[in-house]
Design a protein around this motif. Structure first.
Motif, PDB file in Angstrom:
ATOM      1  N   PHE B 103      -6.217  46.335  52.294  1.00  0.00           N
ATOM      2  CA  PHE B 103      -5.479  45.127  51.905  1.00  0.00           C
ATOM      3  C   PHE B 103      -6.432  44.071  51.330  1.00  0.00           C
ATOM      4  O   PHE B 103      -6.045  43.257  50.494  1.00  0.00           O
ATOM      5  CB  PHE B 103      -4.709  44.583  53.114  1.00  0.00           C
ATOM      6  CG  PHE B 103      -3.904  43.349  52.801  1.00  0.00           C
ATOM      7  CD1 PHE B 103      -2.978  43.338  51.769  1.00  0.00           C
ATOM      8  CD2 PHE B 103      -4.077  42.184  53.533  1.00  0.00           C
ATOM      9  CE1 PHE B 103      -2.227  42.197  51.471  1.00  0.00           C
ATOM     10  CE2 PHE B 103      -3.342  41.039  53.242  1.00  0.00           C
ATOM     11  CZ  PHE B 103      -2.416  41.054  52.209  1.00  0.00           C
ATOM     12  N   VAL B 106      -6.532  44.137  47.731  1.00  0.00           N
ATOM     13  CA  VAL B 106      -5.333  43.552  47.116  1.00  0.00           C
ATOM     14  C   VAL B 106      -5.512  42.041  46.993  1.00  0.00           C
ATOM     15  O   VAL B 106      -5.163  41.439  45.978  1.00  0.00           O
ATOM     16  CB  VAL B 106      -4.071  43.877  47.971  1.00  0.00           C
ATOM     17  CG1 VAL B 106      -2.828  43.212  47.389  1.00  0.00           C
ATOM     18  CG2 VAL B 106      -3.878  45.379  48.076  1.00  0.00           C
ATOM     19  N   LEU B 107      -6.095  41.459  48.036  1.00  0.00           N
ATOM     20  CA  LEU B 107      -6.244  39.992  48.073  1.00  0.00           C
ATOM     21  C   LEU B 107      -7.158  39.463  46.962  1.00  0.00           C
ATOM     22  O   LEU B 107      -6.971  38.339  46.491  1.00  0.00           O
ATOM     23  CB  LEU B 107      -6.790  39.557  49.440  1.00  0.00           C
ATOM     24  CG  LEU B 107      -5.792  39.627  50.599  1.00  0.00           C
ATOM     25  CD1 LEU B 107      -6.479  39.318  51.914  1.00  0.00           C
ATOM     26  CD2 LEU B 107      -4.631  38.674  50.392  1.00  0.00           C
ATOM     27  N   LYS B 109      -7.454  40.637  43.987  1.00  0.00           N
ATOM     28  CA  LYS B 109      -6.929  40.883  42.636  1.00  0.00           C
ATOM     29  C   LYS B 109      -6.199  39.648  42.112  1.00  0.00           C
ATOM     30  O   LYS B 109      -5.565  38.930  42.889  1.00  0.00           O
ATOM     31  CB  LYS B 109      -5.968  42.074  42.663  1.00  0.00           C
ATOM     32  CG  LYS B 109      -6.686  43.402  42.728  1.00  0.00           C
ATOM     33  CD  LYS B 109      -5.719  44.552  42.621  1.00  0.00           C
ATOM     34  CE  LYS B 109      -6.519  45.838  42.637  1.00  0.00           C
ATOM     35  NZ  LYS B 109      -6.180  46.745  43.675  1.00  0.00           N
ATOM     36  N   SER B 113      -0.380  38.723  46.056  1.00  0.00           N
ATOM     37  CA  SER B 113      -0.528  39.841  47.002  1.00  0.00           C
ATOM     38  C   SER B 113       0.823  40.281  47.570  1.00  0.00           C
ATOM     39  O   SER B 113       1.058  41.474  47.773  1.00  0.00           O
ATOM     40  CB  SER B 113      -1.468  39.454  48.137  1.00  0.00           C
ATOM     41  OG  SER B 113      -1.018  38.272  48.738  1.00  0.00           O
ATOM     42  N   TYR B 116       2.612  42.439  45.152  1.00  0.00           N
ATOM     43  CA  TYR B 116       1.957  43.740  45.083  1.00  0.00           C
ATOM     44  C   TYR B 116       2.395  44.621  46.259  1.00  0.00           C
ATOM     45  O   TYR B 116       2.717  45.801  46.084  1.00  0.00           O
ATOM     46  CB  TYR B 116       0.433  43.576  45.069  1.00  0.00           C
ATOM     47  CG  TYR B 116      -0.301  44.878  44.891  1.00  0.00           C
ATOM     48  CD1 TYR B 116      -0.516  45.400  43.612  1.00  0.00           C
ATOM     49  CD2 TYR B 116      -0.751  45.598  45.991  1.00  0.00           C
ATOM     50  CE1 TYR B 116      -1.171  46.609  43.434  1.00  0.00           C
ATOM     51  CE2 TYR B 116      -1.403  46.807  45.827  1.00  0.00           C
ATOM     52  CZ  TYR B 116      -1.615  47.308  44.553  1.00  0.00           C
ATOM     53  OH  TYR B 116      -2.251  48.508  44.395  1.00  0.00           O
TER      54      TYR B 116
END
Lengths: 283, 265
Positions: B103, B106-107, B109, B113, B116
C-alpha cells in the motif's frame, strides 16, 4: 537381549512420535491465536452467517406450525447444531497447501523426515479444536440471549452413529480439501483459488448448511443425498438429531466410507501425478 | 474550474481503463480457472434460485408474496452485489496490501489512493452473471410509467452512493485496525439477508438494515420502487442517509490515512 533392545527402541520411537504430534498441535494452536483480533473477526463473520440463516428461516417458518416437516424448535436446533458441526468439519488450515504448491515452498516440507499428510492432519485437528470451542461458546451465548425452544430427540444408538459419522466427515473433508489443493500442481498461477471457490460454493449450498436438503422435490433431494457434500454435514446432523433409523444410519456410514476411500485414492493419485509430471517450483 | 474538473475526470478515466484492461488480461491468461469462477457464481445463483422457488409457496401462503416479487428481490440483490464486486474488488484485496506493505507504493503515486484501492481491480468474471441479472431485472420490472422510471433512477443513484460508502468504510476500517481481518466477509454475510425481502424480518432487524447498516437502500429499494409508493419524507431520508454515509466514510478514510503507519518489512 535383542528383543528387549527392539522393544525399548519401539517405545522410544512411539513416545517421540506422540511428543512431536503434541508439540505440533500446541504450536498450531498458539499460531492460530497469535492475531487475536483476526481470529475474533473471523468468528464474528461466522456468527453473522448463523444469525442471518436463523433470521431467514424465522421468516419462512414464522406463520406456519410446520415447514418442510420441521417445526420452529427442530429447525432452530438443526441450524444451531449445524453451526457447531460446520466449525468442526469445515475449519482447516491445510488449505495453505495450495499456497505451498504455487510458491514452491512445498519442496522444503517434502525433504523433511515427516509425513506431509500427517503433518497437515495434526494442524487441521488443532485448528478444528479451537474453532469448535469458539463455536460452542457462540451458540451457548446465543441460546442464553434468545432462549430458543430446543427440540432434540436424544437416542444413544443414533448419537454413537452420529459421532462416527462426524469423524468420517472430518476425514472426508480433509481429503476433499487436499485434493482441491493438489490440483494446484496443474495450474499453479492462480494459487488454487478458483478450484477452491467452486468447491466451496458447491459444499456450502449442498451440505445442508443453509437449508435442509430434503426440502427440494423428491427426485432432486434423492440425488443430493448421495453426493459427497451431504456426508460432510447433513447426514451427520440427521444422525445426531435422531432422525434416521438404524438401517439408514448404517447405510449412511457405509456410503460415507466409500466416498472417503474415493477421495483418499484421488488425493494420492493427484499428489503422485502432480509431483511426477509437474514437479515443484524452486523457492 | 470546469475545465480542470473535466481534465481530472479524463485522467481518472484513462487510468481506470488501463487498470481494467490489465485485470481483463489477467483473467483471460488462464481460461480454465476463469471459467471455474464463472461456473461457481452461476451454480450459486441457480441453486439459490431453486431454493427460493421451493419456499415460494410457503411465503405466498404466509405473506401473500408472489413468485414474481420474490424473484425480483433476489435478482435486485444479485445485481447490486455483483456490481459492487465488479467495480470494487480492489477492496477485497486491500487487507493483503496493508499487511505486505505494498500500500506504501500506492501512497507515493500521483493518483488518489482511495480511488486506486476502489477501482484497481475490475473483476470481469462477475460480468456474465451481472448481465444475466440486469436482463432479468429489466424483464421483471417490465413496462412502467415515466414517474416510476424517474424514482427508479433516483433509487439507483442512492444505491450506488451507499455501495461506494460501504466499500470505503470497509477499506478505512482495514486501515485503522491493522490486525482486524474478515470485514468484507462480515459485510457479505450481512448482505445474504437481503436475498429475502427485509420487510418480512422483525422490526428491530428492519431498523438495523435500514439505518445502522443501510443495506435495504442498496439492495431492495430499487425493486420496491416498482410496486410501492414512498412518501416524500422517505425519499428525503434516503437521500440524506446516502449523502451522510458517503461523507462519513470519506471522513473515516481520512482519519485512517492520518493514523496509518507503514507495516512494510
Amino acid at each position: 537381549m535383542i528383543f528387549s533392545t527392539i522393544k525399548n527402541e519401539l517405545a522410544t520411537s512411539t513416545f517421540m512420535k506422540i511428543s512431536a504430534i503434541s508439540t505440533l498441535f500446541k504450536l498450531n494452536f498458539a499460531q492460530e491465536f497469535e492475531f487475536r483480533l483476526a481470529f475474533i473477526s473471523y468468528r464474528l463473520a461466522s456468527l453473522t452467517h448463523l444469525i442471518a440463516t436463523l433470521l431467514i428461516w424465522d421468516v419462512i417458518s414464522r406463520e406456519q406450525m410446520y415447514s418442510f416437516g420441521y417445526n420452529r424448535g427442530t429447525l432452530l436446533t438443526y441450524f444451531l447444531l449445524a453451526n457447531i458441526l460446520g466449525a468442526l468439519v469445515f475449519s482447516n488450515i491445510s488449505q495453505d497447501v495450495q499456497t505451498e504448491i504455487s510458491t514452491g515452498s512445498i519442496g522444503q516440507m517434502l525433504v523433511k523426515p515427516i509425513s506431509y499428510l500427517r503433518y497437515w492432519l495434526v494442524r487441521d485437528f488443532s485448528t478444528k479444536s479451537l474453532h469448535l470451542l469458539a463455536s460452542i461458546i457462540e451458540v451457548a451465548g446465543l441460546i442464553l440471549l434468545i432462549r430458543p425452544m430446543i427440540e432434540w430427540r436424544i437416542d444413544v444408538i443414533s448419537l454413537i452413529l452420529g459421532f462416527c459419522s462426524v469423524g468420517l466427515a472430518m476425514f472426508l473433508y480433509y481429503f476433499v480439501s487436499l485434493s482441491i489443493s493438489f490440483t494446484t500442481f496443474f495450474s499453479p498461477e492462480a494459487n488454487g483459488w478458483p478450484q477452491r471457490f467452486f468447491a466451496m460454493v458447491v459444499i456450502e449450498l449442498l451440505s445442508g448448511m443453509l437449508f435442509p436438503l430434503h426440502i427440494f422435490p423428491s427426485f432432486i433431494s434423492q440425488i443430493l443425498l448421495i453426493l459427497p457434500p451431504a456426508f460432510l454435514l447433513y447426514h451427520p446432523l440427521q444422525l445426531l438429531l435422531g432422525n434416521y433409523s438404524l438401517q439408514m444410519g448404517l447405510l449412511v456410514i457405509g456410503l460415507g466410507l466409500l466416498w472417503l476411500f474415493c477421495f483418499y485414492t484421488l488425493n494420492q493419485w493427484l499428489l503422485n501425478k502432480g509431483l511426477q509430471s509437474r514437479g515443484v517450483y524452486a523457492s | 474550474m470546469l475545465h480542470n474538473i473535466a481534465k481530472t475526470l479524463m485522467r481518472i478515466g484513462t487510468i481506470w481503463r488501463m487498470l481494467a484492461l490489465l485485470s481483463l488480461e489477467e483473467s483471460l491468461s488462464n481460461i480454465f480457472t476463469s471459467l471455474l469462477f464463472i461456473l461457481g457464481k452461476f451454480a450459486r445463483f441457480g441453486i439459490f434460485l431453486g431454493f427460493l422457488l421451493t419456499v415460494s409457496s410457503t411465503l405466498k401462503a404466509a405473506y401473500g408474496l408472489s413468485e414474481h416479487q420474490l424473484i425480483l428481490y433476489f435478482v435486485s440483490f444479485n445485481l447490486f452485489d455483483l456490481f459492487g464486486q465488479l467495480l470494487f474488488r480492489g477492496v477485497y484485496m486491500f487487507k493483503g496490501e496493508i499487511l505486505s506493505g505494498t500500500f506504501d507504493f500506492v501512497l507515493i503515486k500521483p493518483f488518489p489512493s482511495l480511488l486506486y484501492i476502489l477501482l484497481r481491480r475490475f473483476d470481469v468474471l462477475d460480468l456474465p452473471l451481472l448481465v444475466v441479472n440486469a436482463i432479468l431485472f429489466g424483464w421483471l420490472v417490465g413496462k412502467q410509467s415515466l414517474t416510476t422510471f424517474l424514482f427508479l433512477g433516483l433509487a439507483l443513484m442512492i444505491a450506488l452512493s451507499l455501495l461506494i460508502a460501504l466499500h470505503v468504510t470497509i477499506a478505512a476500517f482495514y486501515l485503522i485496525f491493522e490486525s482486524v481481518n474478515f470485514l468484507t466477509q462480515i459485510y457479505r454475510q450481512l448482505t445474504t439477508m437481503m436475498r429475502f425481502p427485509s420487510r418480512l424480518y422483525h422490526p428491530q432487524v428492519q431498523y438495523l438494515l435500514k439505518f445502522i447498516v443501510p443495506l435495504y437502500f442498496v439492495f431492495q429499494l430499487p425493486s420496491e420502487v416498482v410496486w410501492l409508493a414512498f412518501s416524500t419524507t422517505f425519499w428525503g431520508l434516503a437521500i440524506f442517509l446516502s449523502i451522510g454515509w458517503l461523507w462519513a466514510s470519506l471522513f473515516i478514510w481520512q482519519v485512517g490515512l492520518k493514523r496509518y503507519s507503514s507495516a512494510s518489512s
